[in-house]
Design an enzyme around this catalytic site. Sequence first.
Site, PDB file in Angstrom:
ATOM      1  N   ASN A   1       0.815  -1.209   0.000  1.00  0.00           N
ATOM      2  CA  ASN A   1       0.000   0.000   0.000  1.00  0.00           C
ATOM      3  C   ASN A   1       0.853   1.265   0.000  1.00  0.00           C
ATOM      4  O   ASN A   1       1.894   1.312  -0.623  1.00  0.00           O
ATOM      5  CB  ASN A   1      -1.019  -0.026   1.132  1.00  0.00           C
ATOM      6  CG  ASN A   1      -2.323   0.650   0.729  1.00  0.00           C
ATOM      7  OD1 ASN A   1      -2.424   1.864   0.700  1.00  0.00           O
ATOM      8  ND2 ASN A   1      -3.317  -0.144   0.395  1.00  0.00           N
ATOM      9  N   ARG A   2       0.408   2.296   0.712  1.00  0.00           N
ATOM     10  CA  ARG A   2       0.945   3.639   0.518  1.00  0.00           C
ATOM     11  C   ARG A   2       1.993   4.010   1.566  1.00  0.00           C
ATOM     12  O   ARG A   2       1.874   3.658   2.737  1.00  0.00           O
ATOM     13  CB  ARG A   2      -0.186   4.669   0.546  1.00  0.00           C
ATOM     14  CG  ARG A   2      -1.172   4.489  -0.599  1.00  0.00           C
ATOM     15  CD  ARG A   2      -2.393   5.379  -0.469  1.00  0.00           C
ATOM     16  NE  ARG A   2      -3.189   5.325  -1.698  1.00  0.00           N
ATOM     17  CZ  ARG A   2      -4.174   4.444  -1.911  1.00  0.00           C
ATOM     18  NH1 ARG A   2      -4.486   3.567  -0.971  1.00  0.00           N
ATOM     19  NH2 ARG A   2      -4.830   4.439  -3.059  1.00  0.00           N
ATOM     20  N   HIS A  25      -2.267  -8.273  -3.183  1.00  0.00           N
ATOM     21  CA  HIS A  25      -3.392  -7.515  -3.749  1.00  0.00           C
ATOM     22  C   HIS A  25      -4.322  -8.500  -4.460  1.00  0.00           C
ATOM     23  O   HIS A  25      -4.483  -8.482  -5.678  1.00  0.00           O
ATOM     24  CB  HIS A  25      -2.866  -6.466  -4.727  1.00  0.00           C
ATOM     25  CG  HIS A  25      -3.806  -5.328  -4.981  1.00  0.00           C
ATOM     26  ND1 HIS A  25      -4.952  -5.459  -5.721  1.00  0.00           N
ATOM     27  CD2 HIS A  25      -3.761  -4.040  -4.577  1.00  0.00           C
ATOM     28  CE1 HIS A  25      -5.568  -4.292  -5.781  1.00  0.00           C
ATOM     29  NE2 HIS A  25      -4.865  -3.407  -5.083  1.00  0.00           N
ATOM     30  N   ASP A  41     -12.054   1.390  -0.196  1.00  0.00           N
ATOM     31  CA  ASP A  41     -10.587   1.392  -0.201  1.00  0.00           C
ATOM     32  C   ASP A  41     -10.176   1.633   1.246  1.00  0.00           C
ATOM     33  O   ASP A  41      -9.692   2.704   1.608  1.00  0.00           O
ATOM     34  CB  ASP A  41     -10.040   2.472  -1.130  1.00  0.00           C
ATOM     35  CG  ASP A  41      -8.568   2.256  -1.464  1.00  0.00           C
ATOM     36  OD1 ASP A  41      -7.924   1.429  -0.772  1.00  0.00           O
ATOM     37  OD2 ASP A  41      -8.046   2.908  -2.382  1.00  0.00           O
ATOM     38  N   GLU A  80      -7.068  -7.866   0.677  1.00  0.00           N
ATOM     39  CA  GLU A  80      -5.615  -7.721   0.687  1.00  0.00           C
ATOM     40  C   GLU A  80      -5.066  -7.880   2.103  1.00  0.00           C
ATOM     41  O   GLU A  80      -5.184  -6.965   2.923  1.00  0.00           O
ATOM     42  CB  GLU A  80      -5.231  -6.354   0.134  1.00  0.00           C
ATOM     43  CG  GLU A  80      -5.850  -6.030  -1.215  1.00  0.00           C
ATOM     44  CD  GLU A  80      -5.588  -4.599  -1.650  1.00  0.00           C
ATOM     45  OE1 GLU A  80      -4.501  -4.076  -1.357  1.00  0.00           O
ATOM     46  OE2 GLU A  80      -6.489  -3.998  -2.267  1.00  0.00           O
TER      47      GLU A  80
END
Length: 326
Positions: free
Chosen positions: A73-74, A177, A233, A286
């Site tokens: 992820n981020r 993912h 999300d 995920e």
Amino acid sequence: MSCTAKKSRFLNEEAILMENEYLEAVLVPGWGSNLISLKWKPGGLSLLKTPETKEEYDANPFLFGIPILFPPNRIDQGRFTYDGKTYQLPINEKPLQNHLHGFLHDKKWTLIKAEADDQKSMAQTVLHADEHPDIQSIFPHSFSIVITYRLEGKQLQMDASVVNHGKEPMPLGLGYHTSFRYPFNEKGDKAQCLFSLPTEKQWVLTDRLLPTGEYHVTEEFKTGRTAAGERLDDIFAAEVDQEGNSTADICDRLADIRLSYQCDSHFKHWVVYNGTSDDSDLLCLEPYTWMTNAPNLDLPHEVTGFQALGPREEAVMKSKIIIGGV
């Protein structure tokens, strides 16, 4: 039980076809060791969203199969500091100014072996970070990662082994993912396809989809709900059972299939994503060992899942997808 594991082709790429009487899977080592297809043979169902052309895959490879995220992820501005070392990952989510999904998913992995016996079929792939200068430029650690895929009965098992070959500790964050078709039924009736997560804790996100460090309590994802009609999300803290596992489920009544996604105690968080449009035909469940932006959060590591792998240490992270009838 007849099991096979053999070399094949998928969209003109070298692939491994694994098969038993219940399941058929296709692995593409050159696409980041992506298990690009998984089929449930008794119901004639494709369980993963699988591309029909190479162009479709290239347009957004995260939406197909099971991409490997390392780290997952981020990362805020792509930057974090650990053990006195600052890491700068590329900002590849430019609208939100984040790094997204790591640097292993687009690498060519090496097939170690593919074999089968009476009980199972398996394939094993490896990536050595030392062989990739672009990895070393942003994540200067000597490490290897081996993924072992097994089809055994009605299960797909995935074991990830990461070894730190260097002399310094290295940050370790892994995720998948996993892009399931949604729904599974041929009528496209999403109301009959419910998913559930073992969680009561949903992390609050900023407008850049980064956790604030706060959470709110929710019950709606534990009891089962549809993914239709709402853009998802979101990040959830996993709850584990007595064996230390957490399990997400998808149940499609019309297709007469129940799928359980079980992960060991390394995986402390789940992300749920269902695309960017109302007609999206996927549901990504995920599992992550650390939560989004974990290295930058002012929270205990036992909460975020942030961990480091010491010199010469190995971590083995296990997950499996179990399929059966409703």
